[in-house]
Design a protein around this motif. Structure first.
Motif, PDB file in Angstrom:
ATOM      1  N   PRO A   1       0.715  -1.016  -0.081  1.00 30.20           N
ATOM      2  CA  PRO A   1      -0.028   0.040   0.208  1.00 30.20           C
ATOM      3  C   PRO A   1       1.013   1.293   0.092  1.00 30.20           C
ATOM      4  O   PRO A   1       0.983   1.869   0.946  1.00 30.20           O
ATOM      5  CB  PRO A   1      -0.820  -0.330   1.193  1.00 30.20           C
ATOM      6  CG  PRO A   1       0.210  -0.842   2.306  1.00 30.20           C
ATOM      7  CD  PRO A   1       0.663  -1.750   1.371  1.00 30.20           C
ATOM      8  N   ILE A   2       1.618   1.563  -0.967  1.00 33.06           N
ATOM      9  CA  ILE A   2       2.537   2.724  -1.244  1.00 33.06           C
ATOM     10  C   ILE A   2       2.209   3.478  -2.719  1.00 33.06           C
ATOM     11  O   ILE A   2       1.929   2.709  -3.402  1.00 33.06           O
ATOM     12  CB  ILE A   2       3.932   2.165  -1.272  1.00 33.06           C
ATOM     13  CG1 ILE A   2       4.354   1.500   0.153  1.00 33.06           C
ATOM     14  CG2 ILE A   2       4.904   3.277  -1.573  1.00 33.06           C
ATOM     15  CD1 ILE A   2       5.592   0.754   0.076  1.00 33.06           C
ATOM     16  N   GLN A   3       2.155   4.643  -2.583  1.00 32.44           N
ATOM     17  CA  GLN A   3       2.100   5.453  -3.839  1.00 32.44           C
ATOM     18  C   GLN A   3       3.334   5.547  -4.390  1.00 32.44           C
ATOM     19  O   GLN A   3       4.279   6.132  -4.095  1.00 32.44           O
ATOM     20  CB  GLN A   3       1.430   6.910  -3.427  1.00 32.44           C
ATOM     21  CG  GLN A   3       1.313   7.676  -4.562  1.00 32.44           C
ATOM     22  CD  GLN A   3       0.046   7.237  -5.545  1.00 32.44           C
ATOM     23  OE1 GLN A   3      -0.805   6.710  -5.145  1.00 32.44           O
ATOM     24  NE2 GLN A   3       0.416   7.195  -6.741  1.00 32.44           N
ATOM     25  N   GLU A   4       3.582   5.109  -5.625  1.00 33.68           N
ATOM     26  CA  GLU A   4       4.715   5.043  -6.489  1.00 33.68           C
ATOM     27  C   GLU A   4       5.077   6.379  -6.737  1.00 33.68           C
ATOM     28  O   GLU A   4       4.353   7.242  -7.402  1.00 33.68           O
ATOM     29  CB  GLU A   4       4.569   4.004  -7.649  1.00 33.68           C
ATOM     30  CG  GLU A   4       5.692   3.831  -8.447  1.00 33.68           C
ATOM     31  CD  GLU A   4       5.897   2.795  -9.674  1.00 33.68           C
ATOM     32  OE1 GLU A   4       6.866   2.733 -10.283  1.00 33.68           O
ATOM     33  OE2 GLU A   4       5.132   2.011  -9.447  1.00 33.68           O
ATOM     34  N   GLU A   5       6.646   6.625  -6.702  1.00 34.87           N
ATOM     35  CA  GLU A   5       7.029   8.082  -7.214  1.00 34.87           C
ATOM     36  C   GLU A   5       8.229   7.716  -7.950  1.00 34.87           C
ATOM     37  O   GLU A   5       9.163   8.619  -7.991  1.00 34.87           O
ATOM     38  CB  GLU A   5       7.523   8.826  -5.690  1.00 34.87           C
ATOM     39  CG  GLU A   5       6.540   9.150  -4.901  1.00 34.87           C
ATOM     40  CD  GLU A   5       6.911   9.647  -3.728  1.00 34.87           C
ATOM     41  OE1 GLU A   5       8.184   9.969  -3.633  1.00 34.87           O
ATOM     42  OE2 GLU A   5       6.175   9.816  -2.684  1.00 34.87           O
ATOM     43  N   THR A   6       8.320   6.754  -8.880  1.00 31.91           N
ATOM     44  CA  THR A   6       9.526   6.402  -9.643  1.00 31.91           C
ATOM     45  C   THR A   6       9.311   7.160 -10.908  1.00 31.91           C
ATOM     46  O   THR A   6      10.448   7.384 -11.477  1.00 31.91           O
ATOM     47  CB  THR A   6       9.376   4.852 -10.224  1.00 31.91           C
ATOM     48  OG1 THR A   6       8.399   4.562 -10.768  1.00 31.91           O
ATOM     49  CG2 THR A   6       9.465   3.973  -8.904  1.00 31.91           C
ATOM     50  N   GLY A   7       8.055   7.433 -11.506  1.00 30.72           N
ATOM     51  CA  GLY A   7       7.876   8.147 -12.746  1.00 30.72           C
ATOM     52  C   GLY A   7       8.252   7.281 -14.105  1.00 30.72           C
ATOM     53  O   GLY A   7       8.401   7.869 -15.025  1.00 30.72           O
ATOM     54  N   HIS A   8       8.415   6.028 -13.860  1.00 26.26           N
ATOM     55  CA  HIS A   8       8.440   5.159 -14.988  1.00 26.26           C
ATOM     56  C   HIS A   8       7.222   5.218 -15.958  1.00 26.26           C
ATOM     57  O   HIS A   8       6.139   5.390 -15.351  1.00 26.26           O
ATOM     58  CB  HIS A   8       8.656   3.678 -14.690  1.00 26.26           C
ATOM     59  CG  HIS A   8      10.077   3.552 -13.850  1.00 26.26           C
ATOM     60  ND1 HIS A   8      11.324   3.751 -14.405  1.00 26.26           N
ATOM     61  CD2 HIS A   8      10.540   2.867 -12.643  1.00 26.26           C
ATOM     62  CE1 HIS A   8      12.069   3.456 -13.757  1.00 26.26           C
ATOM     63  NE2 HIS A   8      11.828   2.918 -12.560  1.00 26.26           N
ATOM     64  N   PRO A   9       7.432   5.074 -16.966  1.00 28.18           N
ATOM     65  CA  PRO A   9       6.221   4.905 -17.955  1.00 28.18           C
ATOM     66  C   PRO A   9       5.253   3.627 -17.848  1.00 28.18           C
ATOM     67  O   PRO A   9       4.310   3.708 -17.992  1.00 28.18           O
ATOM     68  CB  PRO A   9       6.859   4.778 -19.303  1.00 28.18           C
ATOM     69  CG  PRO A   9       8.249   4.468 -19.153  1.00 28.18           C
ATOM     70  CD  PRO A   9       8.624   5.093 -17.979  1.00 28.18           C
ATOM     71  N   TYR A  10       5.985   2.761 -16.951  1.00 25.14           N
ATOM     72  CA  TYR A  10       4.898   1.515 -16.565  1.00 25.14           C
ATOM     73  C   TYR A  10       4.967   1.568 -15.178  1.00 25.14           C
ATOM     74  O   TYR A  10       4.457   0.155 -14.421  1.00 25.14           O
ATOM     75  CB  TYR A  10       5.863   0.122 -16.872  1.00 25.14           C
ATOM     76  CG  TYR A  10       7.385   0.055 -16.376  1.00 25.14           C
ATOM     77  CD1 TYR A  10       7.736  -0.215 -15.213  1.00 25.14           C
ATOM     78  CD2 TYR A  10       8.527   0.494 -17.310  1.00 25.14           C
ATOM     79  CE1 TYR A  10       8.940  -0.241 -14.709  1.00 25.14           C
ATOM     80  CE2 TYR A  10       9.703   0.594 -16.686  1.00 25.14           C
ATOM     81  CZ  TYR A  10       9.900   0.207 -15.643  1.00 25.14           C
ATOM     82  OH  TYR A  10      11.261   0.130 -15.069  1.00 25.14           O
ATOM     83  N   ALA A  11       4.568   2.586 -14.594  1.00 22.33           N
ATOM     84  CA  ALA A  11       4.367   2.740 -12.834  1.00 22.33           C
ATOM     85  C   ALA A  11       2.961   2.318 -12.661  1.00 22.33           C
ATOM     86  O   ALA A  11       2.320   2.301 -13.592  1.00 22.33           O
ATOM     87  CB  ALA A  11       4.759   4.410 -12.360  1.00 22.33           C
ATOM     88  N   SER A  12       2.863   1.973 -11.505  1.00 20.08           N
ATOM     89  CA  SER A  12       1.485   1.519 -10.989  1.00 20.08           C
ATOM     90  C   SER A  12       0.515   2.248 -11.591  1.00 20.08           C
ATOM     91  O   SER A  12       0.440   3.480 -11.426  1.00 20.08           O
ATOM     92  CB  SER A  12       1.520   1.672  -9.673  1.00 20.08           C
ATOM     93  OG  SER A  12       0.138   1.114  -9.135  1.00 20.08           O
ATOM     94  N   GLU A  13      -0.579   1.659 -12.105  1.00 19.79           N
ATOM     95  CA  GLU A  13      -1.920   2.504 -12.506  1.00 19.79           C
ATOM     96  C   GLU A  13      -2.904   2.273 -11.470  1.00 19.79           C
ATOM     97  O   GLU A  13      -4.127   2.741 -11.445  1.00 19.79           O
ATOM     98  CB  GLU A  13      -2.474   1.425 -13.793  1.00 19.79           C
ATOM     99  CG  GLU A  13      -1.535   1.819 -14.956  1.00 19.79           C
ATOM    100  CD  GLU A  13      -1.931   1.152 -16.275  1.00 19.79           C
ATOM    101  OE1 GLU A  13      -3.314   0.589 -16.180  1.00 19.79           O
ATOM    102  OE2 GLU A  13      -1.043   1.048 -17.243  1.00 19.79           O
ATOM    103  N   ASN A  14      -2.636   1.635 -10.302  1.00 19.37           N
ATOM    104  CA  ASN A  14      -3.313   1.586  -9.130  1.00 19.37           C
ATOM    105  C   ASN A  14      -3.215   2.355  -7.859  1.00 19.37           C
ATOM    106  O   ASN A  14      -1.974   2.204  -7.485  1.00 19.37           O
ATOM    107  CB  ASN A  14      -3.494   0.004  -8.710  1.00 19.37           C
ATOM    108  CG  ASN A  14      -4.014  -1.097  -9.713  1.00 19.37           C
ATOM    109  OD1 ASN A  14      -4.737  -0.522 -10.667  1.00 19.37           O
ATOM    110  ND2 ASN A  14      -3.792  -2.335  -9.568  1.00 19.37           N
ATOM    111  N   GLU A  15      -4.020   3.357  -7.746  1.00 20.55           N
ATOM    112  CA  GLU A  15      -4.014   4.399  -6.766  1.00 20.55           C
ATOM    113  C   GLU A  15      -3.421   3.889  -5.413  1.00 20.55           C
ATOM    114  O   GLU A  15      -4.150   3.131  -4.822  1.00 20.55           O
ATOM    115  CB  GLU A  15      -5.031   5.227  -6.640  1.00 20.55           C
ATOM    116  CG  GLU A  15      -4.706   6.422  -5.803  1.00 20.55           C
ATOM    117  CD  GLU A  15      -3.947   7.792  -6.511  1.00 20.55           C
ATOM    118  OE1 GLU A  15      -3.372   8.479  -5.978  1.00 20.55           O
ATOM    119  OE2 GLU A  15      -3.820   7.577  -7.771  1.00 20.55           O
ATOM    120  N   GLY A  16      -2.172   4.152  -4.933  1.00 15.60           N
ATOM    121  CA  GLY A  16      -1.796   4.092  -3.515  1.00 15.60           C
ATOM    122  C   GLY A  16      -1.441   2.487  -3.336  1.00 15.60           C
ATOM    123  O   GLY A  16      -1.296   1.937  -2.440  1.00 15.60           O
TER     124      GLY A  16
END
Length: 399
Positions: A86-101
């Protein structure tokens, strides 16, 4: 040679394993909620010539896959987990998480990706294998009680001679593989303490019984457990991670709830810490006149790598001479806990580590919003596990 054949097949799938990892990374799911991830894994095996695929193993969407060799031999189990955090991703990757939080902030997407491609490859050469390979796709590693217990109860380790697992590690240099024999990762416990005092007006403390004062004493007392009760040559950590005492500046708090995390590297230390926490909690009642309610749970045990299996794994990795691997070396004990420890309580085995530090050398720890791995670690993991599998289940006829 069989191992050479497998390595060449894996080399041809380097980009595919990365694509799978990025798909999973973009669609993370929390522990015990991995519905779409489990469906993805199941769908992957539709066209793979494995001998059996069992779903919902353990009642929490676990998947067990069986590959049978052409001749009798040993049975080895290999495991990959697939839950996120349960973490909000901050990598900035184009394949970063599409699921909020929700984020794959521990590498379980990589574990699943390499395992799928490895399983496919092993199935392609099963006529050259002996014995049996059980592939464990496990949900819910991150959240107690964990997914391992249910899968074990469902029989995934029945008849198994050894169980092996890998974890990619962002703080370990890519191109290096690490192992440790014996106690390797800490066991984990957690507790929740509610302290009930008597609320009142800030101007009249003599008419109240301040729960914050009692709770503060408990926090300070806990700091003495490791320094004064645990053998200095043993390992223990006690953390108070939550102190719910928010109120108003002129109001004496009626009740406070604390939550704590405990990590230990031995059963002895685990028992000492629990006894001390219980003693300090009970002592508040006589010392401060409050009432206490303590819920204390021991979950993941100490992860113990069987020395004989660990040496077998080390030799297999060294003898495989994997081109992407610069060294196979011993590491020290690691503080995090891991529910793979449950498998190792049932069967001899080894949990080892593949370096996954990004090429920039700028790394973030596991469970960080900017956590990332070097994707070269995926093919290294696949080849490393392949080397171990072949060391147990390789047919002499294929050499």
């Amino acid at each position: 040679m069989l191992i050479k054949d497998i390595m060449e097949r894996l080399d041809a799938k380097k980009e595919r394993v990365i694509d799978i990892r990025r798909h999973l990374h973009a669609h993370p799911e929390l522990s015990f909620e991995e519905e779409k991830t489990a469906a993805y894994i199941k769908d992957f095996y539709r066209e793979v010539p494995v001998d059996a695929v069992e779903t919902n193993v353990g009642g929490h969407r676990g998947i067990a896959v069986t590959i049978k060799g052409a001749e009798p031999g040993k049975t080895i189990a290999i495991r990959a987990d697939f839950d996120a955090l349960p973490i909000q991703e901050e990598t900035g990757h184009p394949y970063a998480s599409e699921n909020e939080g929700v984020m794959h902030a521990c590498g379980h997407d990589g574990h699943t990706a390499y395992m799928l491609v490895l399983a496919e490859t092993l199935a392609e050469v099963k006529d050259q294998l002996t014995g049996m390979i059980k592939i464990i796709h496990q949900p819910a590693e991150e959240m107690p009680p964990g997914g391992a217990i249910g899968m074990i109860d469902a029989g995934v380790l029945d008849g198994v001679d050894a169980v092996i697992g890998i974890h990619v590690m962002s703080m370990m240099e890519t191109g290096h593989i690490y192992y440790k024999s014996g106690n390797t990762q800490t066991g984990r416990s957690h507790f929740k303490l509610t302290i009930q005092g008597k609320g009142g007006h800030g101007s009249s403390p003599h008419m109240a019984n301040d729960a914050i004062v009692a709770a503060s004493a408990f926090v300070m007392n806990c700091q003495t457990i490791v320094s004064r009760r645990v053998d200095p040559f043993d390992t223990a950590v006690v953390t108070i991670g939550s102190f719910d005492g928010k109120g108003q500046f002129n109001v004496i708090k009626d009740s406070v709830t604390l939550e704590g995390d405990v990590r230990t590297m031995s059963q002895e230390a685990r028992e000492i810490v629990e006894a001390q926490v219980r003693q300090f909690a009970k002592g508040l009642e006589s010392s401060y006149g409050v009432e206490t309610t303590l819920d204390y749970e021991n979950d993941y045990p100490v992860l113990y790598n069987d020395p004989e299996v660990t040496e077998h794994v080390r030799n297999a990795l060294v003898e495989a001479s994997i081109p992407e691997v610069e060294s196979v070396e011993e590491t020290g004990p690691l503080p995090p806990s891991e529910d793979f420890a449950y498998y190792l309580k049932e069967k001899p085995g080894c949990f080892f580590y593949v370096g996954a530090m990004p090429e920039t050398q700028e790394w973030y720890p596991h469970h960080h919003p900017k956590f990332d791995i070097n994707e070269k670690s995926l093919i290294i993991s696949a080849k490393a596990m392949a080397a171990v599998v072949v060391s147990y289940c390789g047919s002499n006829k294929s050499e």
